[in-house]
Motif scaffolding. Structure first.
Motif, PDB file in Angstrom:
ATOM      1  N   PRO A  17       3.709   4.804 -13.288  1.00  0.00           N
ATOM      2  CA  PRO A  17       5.087   5.113 -13.709  1.00  0.00           C
ATOM      3  C   PRO A  17       5.813   5.986 -12.690  1.00  0.00           C
ATOM      4  O   PRO A  17       6.994   5.802 -12.416  1.00  0.00           O
ATOM      5  N   GLU A  18       5.054   6.894 -12.074  1.00  0.00           N
ATOM      6  CA  GLU A  18       5.687   7.788 -11.084  1.00  0.00           C
ATOM      7  C   GLU A  18       6.190   6.976  -9.896  1.00  0.00           C
ATOM      8  O   GLU A  18       7.291   7.168  -9.395  1.00  0.00           O
ATOM      9  N   ASN A  19       5.342   6.075  -9.480  1.00  0.00           N
ATOM     10  CA  ASN A  19       5.752   5.250  -8.330  1.00  0.00           C
ATOM     11  C   ASN A  19       6.930   4.361  -8.680  1.00  0.00           C
ATOM     12  O   ASN A  19       7.830   4.161  -7.869  1.00  0.00           O
ATOM     13  N   LYS A  20       6.908   3.831  -9.879  1.00  0.00           N
ATOM     14  CA  LYS A  20       8.035   3.002 -10.302  1.00  0.00           C
ATOM     15  C   LYS A  20       9.318   3.812 -10.239  1.00  0.00           C
ATOM     16  O   LYS A  20      10.341   3.360  -9.721  1.00  0.00           O
ATOM     17  N   LYS A  21       9.228   5.012 -10.778  1.00  0.00           N
ATOM     18  CA  LYS A  21      10.417   5.872 -10.815  1.00  0.00           C
ATOM     19  C   LYS A  21      10.874   6.202  -9.391  1.00  0.00           C
ATOM     20  O   LYS A  21      12.047   6.148  -9.045  1.00  0.00           O
ATOM     21  N   ARG A  22       9.935   6.535  -8.603  1.00  0.00           N
ATOM     22  CA  ARG A  22      10.246   6.902  -7.210  1.00  0.00           C
ATOM     23  C   ARG A  22      10.937   5.735  -6.493  1.00  0.00           C
ATOM     24  O   ARG A  22      11.948   5.913  -5.819  1.00  0.00           O
ATOM     25  N   LEU A  23      10.396   4.583  -6.692  1.00  0.00           N
ATOM     26  CA  LEU A  23      10.985   3.417  -6.008  1.00  0.00           C
ATOM     27  C   LEU A  23      12.381   3.118  -6.537  1.00  0.00           C
ATOM     28  O   LEU A  23      13.274   2.741  -5.786  1.00  0.00           O
ATOM     29  N   GLU A  24      12.529   3.353  -7.845  1.00  0.00           N
ATOM     30  CA  GLU A  24      13.854   3.121  -8.443  1.00  0.00           C
ATOM     31  C   GLU A  24      14.878   4.051  -7.795  1.00  0.00           C
ATOM     32  O   GLU A  24      15.976   3.647  -7.429  1.00  0.00           O
ATOM     33  N   GLU A  25      14.464   5.298  -7.667  1.00  0.00           N
ATOM     34  CA  GLU A  25      15.376   6.266  -7.055  1.00  0.00           C
ATOM     35  C   GLU A  25      15.658   5.897  -5.597  1.00  0.00           C
ATOM     36  O   GLU A  25      16.771   6.026  -5.110  1.00  0.00           O
ATOM     37  N   GLN A  26      14.648   5.437  -4.973  1.00  0.00           N
ATOM     38  CA  GLN A  26      14.825   5.027  -3.563  1.00  0.00           C
ATOM     39  C   GLN A  26      15.877   3.922  -3.458  1.00  0.00           C
ATOM     40  O   GLN A  26      16.715   3.932  -2.576  1.00  0.00           O
TER      41      GLN A  26
ATOM     42  N   ALA B 156      12.045   9.916   3.254  1.00  0.00           N
ATOM     43  CA  ALA B 156      10.910  10.823   3.074  1.00  0.00           C
ATOM     44  C   ALA B 156       9.610  10.042   2.890  1.00  0.00           C
ATOM     45  O   ALA B 156       8.607  10.323   3.548  1.00  0.00           O
ATOM     46  N   SER B 157       9.686   9.080   2.022  1.00  0.00           N
ATOM     47  CA  SER B 157       8.455   8.326   1.811  1.00  0.00           C
ATOM     48  C   SER B 157       8.116   7.533   3.050  1.00  0.00           C
ATOM     49  O   SER B 157       6.951   7.363   3.385  1.00  0.00           O
TER      50      SER B 157
ATOM     51  N   ARG C  17       0.845  -1.211   0.000  1.00  0.00           N
ATOM     52  CA  ARG C  17       0.000   0.000   0.000  1.00  0.00           C
ATOM     53  C   ARG C  17       0.873   1.250   0.000  1.00  0.00           C
ATOM     54  O   ARG C  17       0.578   2.230  -0.675  1.00  0.00           O
ATOM     55  N   ASP C  18       1.984   1.186   0.745  1.00  0.00           N
ATOM     56  CA  ASP C  18       2.936   2.298   0.740  1.00  0.00           C
ATOM     57  C   ASP C  18       3.509   2.508  -0.648  1.00  0.00           C
ATOM     58  O   ASP C  18       3.525   3.620  -1.172  1.00  0.00           O
ATOM     59  N   ASP C  19       3.983   1.395  -1.204  1.00  0.00           N
ATOM     60  CA  ASP C  19       4.631   1.504  -2.506  1.00  0.00           C
ATOM     61  C   ASP C  19       3.671   2.049  -3.566  1.00  0.00           C
ATOM     62  O   ASP C  19       4.074   2.756  -4.476  1.00  0.00           O
ATOM     63  N   HIS C  20       2.438   1.694  -3.401  1.00  0.00           N
ATOM     64  CA  HIS C  20       1.435   2.161  -4.361  1.00  0.00           C
ATOM     65  C   HIS C  20       0.848   3.514  -3.961  1.00  0.00           C
ATOM     66  O   HIS C  20      -0.058   4.015  -4.626  1.00  0.00           O
ATOM     67  N   GLN C  21       1.324   4.064  -2.885  1.00  0.00           N
ATOM     68  CA  GLN C  21       0.859   5.357  -2.371  1.00  0.00           C
ATOM     69  C   GLN C  21      -0.672   5.412  -2.244  1.00  0.00           C
ATOM     70  O   GLN C  21      -1.336   6.279  -2.781  1.00  0.00           O
TER      71      GLN C  21
ATOM     72  N   PHE D  73      -4.260  -3.458  -5.401  1.00  0.00           N
ATOM     73  CA  PHE D  73      -3.808  -2.061  -5.544  1.00  0.00           C
ATOM     74  C   PHE D  73      -3.673  -1.602  -6.992  1.00  0.00           C
ATOM     75  O   PHE D  73      -3.382  -0.447  -7.256  1.00  0.00           O
ATOM     76  N   GLY D  74      -3.842  -2.473  -7.948  1.00  0.00           N
ATOM     77  CA  GLY D  74      -3.638  -2.122  -9.349  1.00  0.00           C
ATOM     78  C   GLY D  74      -2.160  -2.109  -9.683  1.00  0.00           C
ATOM     79  O   GLY D  74      -1.307  -2.457  -8.853  1.00  0.00           O
ATOM     80  N   GLU D  75      -1.833  -1.701 -10.905  1.00  0.00           N
ATOM     81  CA  GLU D  75      -0.421  -1.634 -11.332  1.00  0.00           C
ATOM     82  C   GLU D  75       0.265  -0.461 -10.632  1.00  0.00           C
ATOM     83  O   GLU D  75      -0.380   0.542 -10.300  1.00  0.00           O
TER      84      GLU D  75
END
Ligand SMILES: Cc1ncc(C[n+]2csc(CCOP(=O)(O)OP(=O)(O)O)c2C)c(N)n1
Length: 1245
Positions: free
Chosen positions: A1039-1048, A1118-1119, A932-936, A1034-1036
């Motif tokens: 792209p923003e979340n993917k990017k964010r997680l990548e940066e994390q 931060a997240s 749920r966090d990862d999917h915001q 949670f659905g897919e």
């Protein structure tokens, strides 16, 4: 010749004096001495020991020198020996007249010569010994044959015993050379069969391996054969030579072989006839009154009742106060009437088809239990007799009975089975056919499971339903299974009542003497069909032709006693009519009974437990912080240094981590469990935890028993030393059995309500090998038999990619067997709703997610005003999961068990914004929480944990449904659709939704599709299934979340690298603690694409991701700060971020979100419990003063008001030395008879 012998003696002496032990010479010397011993026996020298030892050689040499100087200066016997006239010695000694006839000189000289010639060979050439005359060799051989014959009868005589009253199986008599009809066939005597039968009047000296001679040392061969034949091939066939214990075989031999040992007095015979009259009379009466009713009569094995009676009499005479009987259908009513003395009217009323006044389903009459306390008139002592209620499943009552007996022993402080005795009655087909028999037998000598000997009685009617033994077993006897525990087995012909009763005496005495299992196999027949309505001629025509011609045993025995003049015909007739009258009177009385009560058939009453108690009152389960601190301190400390207990370094690290948790006021799973156990022990509640490898814990998380690393069997269990007057704590690794051990623990839980009895499965999956116990005892025991049990089953369960058989505790089965109605919405407004719901269900099923909830749930088990089995699906990875921790405040007096844990994060705080309300249970919550966090979606998805599945928490579910009126309703589970909780919860959710008229929603399923296999064994598939589940909730990932997680991920990796370079000392260890086994496989799948968020993983002993593991995900501070922690952690300093950085943390990607507000120092405390800073404060040092105090003030438990369990023996020693067999329960004075046999110098039989 004598000169020669003397030279030999001198050589012997020298070789012994030179200490040439182990050399050929030494061995030969010893042999020669033994020969001389034989010589001395033959010559009438009876002080054999002094003659035979090595030192005597010097004495003999001295005598010889003296004799040489003056033959008269020594005793005449020595003179004869030295002068070579020893043959005359035997003649000189007065022998019985018969002995003079054909006395065979024992083989003296030949053996000595043999030794000498051997010595010559060994020493490389002494002078040649004179050759023996052929007659001497014959003598030697004859004596050997006599020995072999005796041994043959002892070990194989049972093969020729006359055991079958039908005469179908067993040997045929053959006519011997003397015209005697003998049983002993070739299979007994083998090669000796014809060897010596041409000389039956030859006299032989009896070897010490037999007692058939009584006071006589010499018998003719004929007499030897006759006696052996009578003893071993009569109506008793005794199997005992397989026993490896010399003491036991000697004891049995003594009992059977001593002349006259098996005779009964006139009075005893009369009593036996009377008892047989009752046994037969009872069946006859039932047959007369209820000709077509099933009663599973004993006819053909009627002697079983007098046998059990004899066991009861004898055991009570020997001090037994409580006898527990486990048995199946056959003869059960007879046992109730004639052994327990349950009023016959009560038994007969069961035939009238009456309504019960109490609730429950009841059971057929031949399954019901009984508890009777009565005066044994033979011994004038009170005795309790319990027949444990049992299901149809044959033999499965065995472990239950044993567990109950063991618990009763524990309650009474009976440490050697001298007060409590179990008897199990078996059928022949089931004894050999059911695996649980073997499993139960193997508990018989385990320290924490032994009942110090069980008496097994087989009512062997030579048929199982319609199948005869040739087609129902591969072993010769149905009792062969008992040989695995070295039990003596006494087969006895059921038509010889006296032999049967003698066997009953012997088995009782054996059990009293050796505290080991023993078996009587009463070989009889079944006069009717399997039940009284069956036609046996369909399947056993020849057998039943014979049976029809047979007189009943009672008639045969009465005829015999009348002939012997023990009773008269009229006395016997009076016996029969007296009993008939008793039955008739009871029949009249039974007709007045208008209703029955199931509760009057209860086998385990708990006097005082229910009286004056408000059953619906649920007592608080929280405890004070002081209690937590005391338990926590002790549980996290090694034994005080003064005990010099060398604990494993890995254990010390675990203890240090525990210490840190106690300081931080947070508990993981094992600490939560320890709090539950410790606080109950403090309150006088005995706690017993049993199962495979439970001491350490399958997943190496528990470590209740610490092992000294340098000394064998020296152990330490801190929970045994919490409080001076605490109740005893038993934690015991069991045999590798589920069925018998679970049955045992269920039986243990029946004995007293003042105990928490837990069985833990290695993995929940394996509980299906105990399915019979689960179905027939645990699920339905209370309904059938009004008998409660608070037994707890801990079943490790969760989908962690470990394959089909290490994943599922089969929750769906337990839920399917739960008897709460899915279509009835209960009265949730009732003030006692929760307790009432618990009380009315057949068991409680939980899938807990926090240590605190486990604590409350376990404590609730004994705080309830009734007892109910608890099935808890325990976690695997959660045992170490950083989020699966509870702050101390969740254990305190203001806390309680949470049947449902609502979402207390942003979603729960603003329910109106929630789009999805996801109900789940158990470990999957932590996966969903992270995803749920990862999917915001923390504000739009609410996660609600259903901790108690059964009984279903309708009230709390309804509240949640109302709280989120607009949310879509989902049930998310990691199990396949046909497994897990879905089929159970769905109709109950519907019922809850239907309750609200305005409600139009229904709940939908999110999880794996149906499958016949509980889990995949393929990691890739496991992960793709996992992904599908997450996507469905949670659905897919955007792209923003993917990017964010990548940066994390990148950030995290860089940070980790920097940390590692700057602070090498705080680097997490790369290997798990030495000696500890790996924790369970991580939750998440291994192979995965980057950027796909992983479910949270447990730390693996500090080990980083393995080669095949996926790349780490990014979790930035931060997240993390945005995310909500699970509620139980929201209030204290135990931060997940702390765990993330901790020495035992997994890779950053797997870490849960960290809270930015966490104090670094707190985090630090978690970070590296293995660091020198922590080691510096060695738990032992830290605890030193307090431990000392505890040590000093730790006397043996004192009696308390919490039931007799406090009185049971505790473990007064701080450090325990484990006995090889029994855990300290044998008192010093009760020396194990086996002990003497451990001495390798003792002779073998
Ligand atoms: C586990 C189990 N399997 C099958 C049965 C069905 N059954 C009832 S009695 C019986 C025969 C039992 O034979 P045996 O053990 O020799 O006892 P008997 O009835 O002859 O006294 C069978 C097969 C059962 N009750 N339990």
């Amino acid at each position: 010749m004598n000169q020669c012998r003397l030279r030999s003696l001198v050589r012997i002496r020298r070789s012994l004096a030179l200490g040439l032990r182990g050399t050929d010479h030494h061995i030969l010397a010893r042999q020669a001495l033994r020969t001389i011993q034989t010589t001395a026996q033959g010559c009438g020298f009876h002080d054999l020991d002094s003659f035979a030892n090595g030192c005597s050689a010097a004495y003999i040499e001295g005598l010889y020198n003296k004799w040489k100087r003056n033959p008269k200066s020594v005793d005449e016997s020595w003179n004869e020996l030295f002068s070579g006239n020893d043959r005359t010695t035997a003649k000189r000694r007065p022998l019985p007249a018969s002995h003079h006839r054909k006395y065979r000189r024992p083989p003296v000289e030949r053996t000595a010569m043999k030794a000498r010639s051997g010595a010559r060979t060994a020493s490389g050439g002494a002078s040649a010994a004179p050759a023996a005359p052929p007659s001497d060799w014959k003598n030697i051989d004859d004596h050997h044959v006599i020995q072999a014959i005796i041994r043959a009868y002892q070990s194989r005589g049972h093969l020729a015993a006359d055991l079958d009253p039908l005469g179908i199986v067993g040997p045929k008599k053959v006519t011997s050379v003397d015209g005697t009809q003998r049983h002993a066939a070739r299979e007994v005597l083998r090669q000796h069969y014809s060897y010596i039968f041409n000389d039956l009047n030859a006299m032989f000296k009896l070897p010490s391996s037999t007692m058939i001679g009584g006071d006589q040392q010499f018998l003719t061969l004929k007499e030897i054969l006759d006696r052996l034949e009578r003893i071993y091939c009569g109506h008793i066939g005794v199997e005992y030579m397989q026993i490896t214990s010399l003491t036991k075989t000697n004891w049995i031999r003594d009992r059977f072989e001593k002349p006259g040992g098996l005779d009964l007095t006139k009075e005893e015979k009369k009593l036996l006839l009377e008892r047989l009259t009752r046994s037969t009379g009872f069946e006859n009466f039932l047959a007369k009154k209820f000709s077509s009713e099933k009663r599973f009569g004993l006819e053909g094995c009627d002697i079983m009742i007098p046998c059990i009676k004899e066991v009861v009499d004898r055991a009570t005479k020997q001090g037994v106060e409580s006898i527990l009987i486990g048995m199946a259908h056959r003869g059960r009513l007879n046992v109730l009437a004639n052994i327990c003395r349950k009023p016959i009217a009560d038994i007969l009323s069961q035939f009238h088809g009456l309504k019960a006044t109490d609730s429950g389903s009841g059971d057929v009459k031949y399954h019901l239990g009984v508890f009777q306390e009565r005066l044994n008139r033979q011994t004038n002592r009170m005795v309790r007799i319990t027949v444990v209620a049992n299901p149809s499943h044959l033999e499965h009552v065995n472990p239950v009975l044993l567990g109950k007996a063991r618990a009763e022993m524990f309650q009474r402080g009976d440490t050697c089975g001298s007060k409590v005795m179990p008897i199990i009655i078996h059928g022949d087909a089931s004894f050999s056919g059911q695996g649980v028999v073997y499993e139960s037998m193997h508990l018989s000598d385990l320290p924490s499971y032994t009942t110090y000997g069980t008496i097994h009685i087989v009512s062997n009617n030579q048929v199982g339903f319609t199948t005869d033994p040739r087609f129902s077993r591969s072993s010769r006897y149905c009792t062969d299974v008992a040989k695995v525990v070295n039990a003596p087995i006494l087969h006895v012909n059921a038509d010889d009542p006296e032999a049967c009763v003698q066997c009953a005496r012997i088995v009782t005495d054996y059990r009293t003497r050796f505290r080991k299992d023993v078996v009587i196999d009463i070989v009889g027949y079944r006069r009717n069909g399997h039940n009284e309505a069956d036609e046996p001629m369909f399947t056993q025509p020849l057998m039943y032709q014979r049976i029809r011609k047979l007189k009943p045993c009672l008639q045969l025995y009465a005829d015999k006693l009348i002939k012997e003049g023990v009773v008269t015909d009229s006395e016997f007739k009076a016996m029969v009519s007296n009993y008939e009258k008793i039955c008739e009177d009871a029949w009249t009385k039974s007709k007045a009974v208008k209703s029955i009560k199931y509760s009057s058939w209860i086998d385990s009453p708990w006097p005082g437990f229910f009286e004056g108690r408000d059953r619906l009152k649920l007592c608080p389960t929280g405890v004070s912080t002081d209690t937590l601190k005391t338990i926590g301190d002790m549980f996290s400390s090694p034994p005080p240094p003064e005990h010099k207990f060398e604990a494993h370094k890995g254990i010390l690290r675990i203890l240090a981590q525990r210490t840190q948790m106690v300081q931080d006021k947070v508990a993981d799973w094992s600490l939560g469990e320890a709090f539950a156990f410790g606080s109950l022990l403090k309150e006088g509640i005995h706690v017993r935890l049993s199962g495979q490898d439970v001491e350490r814990g399958t997943f190496s998380h528990r470590h209740h028993v610490l092992h000294h690393q340098a000394e064998d069997k020296v152990v330490y269990n801190s929970l045994d030393h919490l409080y001076p007057d605490q109740a005893p704590y038993s934690v015991c690794n069991s045999s590798l059995s589920e069925c018998a051990v679970l049955g045992f623990e269920h039986g243990y839980s029946m004995a007293s309500p003042h105990a928490l009895v837990i069985w833990e499965g290695q993995f929940g999956d394996f509980c299906n090998t105990a399915q019979c116990i689960i179905d027939t005892f645990i699920a339905s025991g209370e309904t059938k038999w009004v008998r409660q049990s608070g037994v707890v089953m801990l079943l490790p369960h969760s989908m962690e990619g470990m394959g089909p058989e290490h994943s599922s505790g089969r929750m769906e089965r337990f839920l399917q067997m739960s008897d709460d109605d899915p279509d009835v919405y209960p009265d949730t407004c009732d003030a006692d709703f929760v307790a009432r719901q618990l009380m009315s269900v057949n068991w409680i099923v939980t899938n807990l997610s926090t240590p605190a909830n486990l604590f409350h749930c376990l404590r609730r088990q004994v705080n309830m005003g009734f007892r109910k089995p608890l099935i808890n699906f325990s976690p695997k990875s959660l045992l170490r999961h950083p989020l699966a921790r509870s702050p101390f405040k969740d254990f305190n007096e203001c806390s309680s068990f949470q049947r449902l844990i609502p979402d207390k994060g942003p979603a729960g705080k603003k329910p109106e914004g929630v789009k999805k309300l996801v109900f789940c249970s158990g470990k999957v919550y932590y996966d969903l929480f992270k995803e749920r966090d990862d999917h915001q979606q923390v504000e739009t998805v609410a996660l609600v944990r259903v901790e108690q599945l059964c009984p279903f928490p309708y009230d709390l579910i309804s509240q949640q449904l109302e709280l989120y009126p607009k949310a879509e309703l989902l049930w998310a589970q990691e199990e396949h659709k046909n497994n897990g909780g879905w089929f159970y919860v769905q109709p109950r959710f519907d019922t809850a939704l239907l309750k609200n008229e305005k409600e139009s929603r229904c709940i939908s399923y999110r999880g794996r599709p149906p499958s016949s296999s509980p889990a995949t064994g393929n990691k890739v598939q496991h992960y793709s299934e996992y992904k599908a589940l997450i996507k469905s909730v949670f659905g897919e990932l955007t792209p923003e979340n993917k990017k964010r997680l990548e940066e994390q991920i990148k950030k995290q990796q860089a940070k980790a690298k920097a940390d590692a370079q700057s602070k090498p000392s705080t680097k997490p260890p790369s290997t798990p603690p030495k000696g500890g086994s790996s924790p369970p496989a991580p939750t998440g799948p291994q192979p995965r694409k980057p950027l796909i968020s992983m479910p949270s993983r447990p730390p693996r002993g500090g080990k980083q991701r393995s080669g095949s593991a996926p790349a780490p995900d990014v979790v930035d501070e931060a997240s993390a700060a945005r995310n909500t922690e699970p509620d139980s952690l929201a209030h204290d300093g135990a931060s997940p971020s702390a765990w993330k950085r901790s020495g035992s943390a997994p890779a950053p990607s797997l870490a849960p979100r960290a809270s930015a507000s966490r104090s670094p120092s707190k985090a630090q405390t978690y970070r590296n419990p293995l660091s020198p800073a922590h080691d510096g404060v060695a738990p032992s040092t830290r605890q030193k003063s307090s431990s000392k105090k505890r040590l000093g003030s730790a006397p043996a438990p004192t009696p308390s008001s919490h039931g007799s369990f406090r009185n049971a023996p505790s473990n007064p020693e701080f450090i325990k030395r484990r006995p090889a067999k029994d855990s300290g329960s044998r008192s010093k004075t009760q020396r194990n008879p086996e002990e003497s046999e451990l001495d390798p110098t003792k002779p073998e039989h």
